[in-house]
Design an enzyme around this catalytic site. Structure first.
Site, mmCIF file in Angstrom:
data_model
loop_
_atom_site.group_PDB
_atom_site.id
_atom_site.type_symbol
_atom_site.label_atom_id
_atom_site.label_comp_id
_atom_site.label_asym_id
_atom_site.label_seq_id
_atom_site.Cartn_x
_atom_site.Cartn_y
_atom_site.Cartn_z
ATOM 1 N N ASP A 119 0.851 -1.188 0.000
ATOM 2 C CA ASP A 119 0.000 0.000 0.000
ATOM 3 C C ASP A 119 0.886 1.237 0.000
ATOM 4 O O ASP A 119 1.985 1.227 0.573
ATOM 5 C CB ASP A 119 -0.916 0.029 1.220
ATOM 6 C CG ASP A 119 -1.925 1.163 1.130
ATOM 7 O OD1 ASP A 119 -2.938 0.999 0.421
ATOM 8 O OD2 ASP A 119 -1.703 2.231 1.738
ATOM 9 N N GLU B 263 0.814 5.741 0.283
ATOM 10 C CA GLU B 263 0.138 7.017 0.468
ATOM 11 C C GLU B 263 0.794 8.007 -0.484
ATOM 12 O O GLU B 263 2.019 7.968 -0.676
ATOM 13 C CB GLU B 263 0.239 7.506 1.907
ATOM 14 C CG GLU B 263 -0.366 6.570 2.948
ATOM 15 C CD GLU B 263 -1.859 6.357 2.786
ATOM 16 O OE1 GLU B 263 -2.525 7.253 2.220
ATOM 17 O OE2 GLU B 263 -2.360 5.308 3.227
ATOM 18 N N HIS C 80 -5.504 4.552 6.432
ATOM 19 C CA HIS C 80 -4.769 5.584 5.713
ATOM 20 C C HIS C 80 -3.328 5.747 6.190
ATOM 21 O O HIS C 80 -2.760 6.847 6.089
ATOM 22 C CB HIS C 80 -5.512 6.920 5.774
ATOM 23 C CG HIS C 80 -6.914 6.837 5.249
ATOM 24 N ND1 HIS C 80 -7.192 6.417 3.963
ATOM 25 C CD2 HIS C 80 -8.111 7.083 5.847
ATOM 26 C CE1 HIS C 80 -8.512 6.430 3.792
ATOM 27 N NE2 HIS C 80 -9.078 6.820 4.908
ATOM 28 N N ASP D 287 -2.532 -0.388 6.142
ATOM 29 C CA ASP D 287 -3.447 -0.718 5.047
ATOM 30 C C ASP D 287 -2.966 -1.955 4.289
ATOM 31 O O ASP D 287 -3.776 -2.774 3.832
ATOM 32 C CB ASP D 287 -3.587 0.469 4.089
ATOM 33 C CG ASP D 287 -4.489 1.553 4.650
ATOM 34 O OD1 ASP D 287 -5.061 1.353 5.737
ATOM 35 O OD2 ASP D 287 -4.622 2.608 4.004
#
Length: 238
Positions: free
Chosen positions: A16, A18, A153, A158
């Site tokens: 994952d 961001e 998040h 995640d």
């Protein structure tokens, strides 16, 4: 699932990211989280913040809790690619909306002069097919549905949540056709760094019109500098 096929299904890297926004050609990675799974068990993790060379929008900080101050001394993406590549190795990728994260990551690898071709499985696609009646197939909503503990998040959490979601979906809905790793297709061209004349022209325009941007102009690509220059010319003229 038995024998070799079971081993293949139980070994992968849940991933994952961001980012500063939703556009792979314009936005940048700010955090990477990866979970190495072997024989269905978490064996190792990889987690790092990434300095994107720009200020974060307030909504990104509000969503993730990541601040500009936290990123100031973080490595640039090119500094972590070799370590990340070694962590992933030849394993398949798994994630919630994995194609989206893969597009960002592949662009980073290509810009770094590295090959990054992977197979992946998307828990978002699986949940859309097998849980069509749920009001939301967002990772946070699915974790609540299955009772998976999650700090939403943040990349590592995640990635970990996507792994546990995959196990729930596989145990409940497994078919050989649906639960398989397929090639991730993303065609990316290497971005050229901006030339000195191009950067100087942008800086001159910014000075002339008394503009400032919270981005590291010196590290921008040719396309990024060109796009920003065109925006300034369109709004302020020469």
């Amino acid at each position: 699932m038995k024998g070799r096929y079971k081993k293949q299904m139980d070994t992968y890297v849940a991933l994952d990211l961001e980012m500063t926004g939703l556009k792979p050609k314009e936005d940048k990675i700010i955090e990477i989280g990866a979970v190495l799974v072997e024989a269905g068990e978490i064996r190792d993790t990889f987690s790092t913040l990434i300095n994107p060379g720009r200020a974060l929008a307030s909504e990104i900080t509000e969503l993730t809790g990541i601040t500009d101050a936290a990123l100031r001394d973080a490595p640039r993406i090119e500094e972590v690619l070799t370590e990340l590549s070694e962590f992933i190795g030849g394993r398949n990728l798994l994630g919630h909306g994995i194609g989206f994260d893969y597009a960002f990551l592949k662009r980073a690898f290509v810009n770094g002069g590295m090959t990054f071709e992977k197979h992946g499985m998307d828990t978002l696609k699986l949940s859309r097919k097998f849980l069509p009646d749920l009001p939301s197939r967002r990772l946070q909503a699915l974790c609540a549905y299955y009772g998976i503990v999650q700090q939403a998040h943040r990349a590592l959490e995640d990635a970990r949540a996507a792994h546990f979601l995959y196990l729930k979906l596989r145990d409940q809905f497994y078919t050989e056709e649906d639960f398989c790793f397929r090639p991730l297709i993303c065609r990316v061209k290497r971005e050229c760094p901006a030339g000195r004349r191009q950067i100087d022209r942008l800086l001159s325009l910014m000075q002339r019109h008394k503009l400032s941007i919270e981005r590291d102009v010196e590290s921008m690509s040719r396309n990024e500098v060109s796009r920003l220059t065109d925006q300034i010319l369109a709004k302020y003229g020469r």
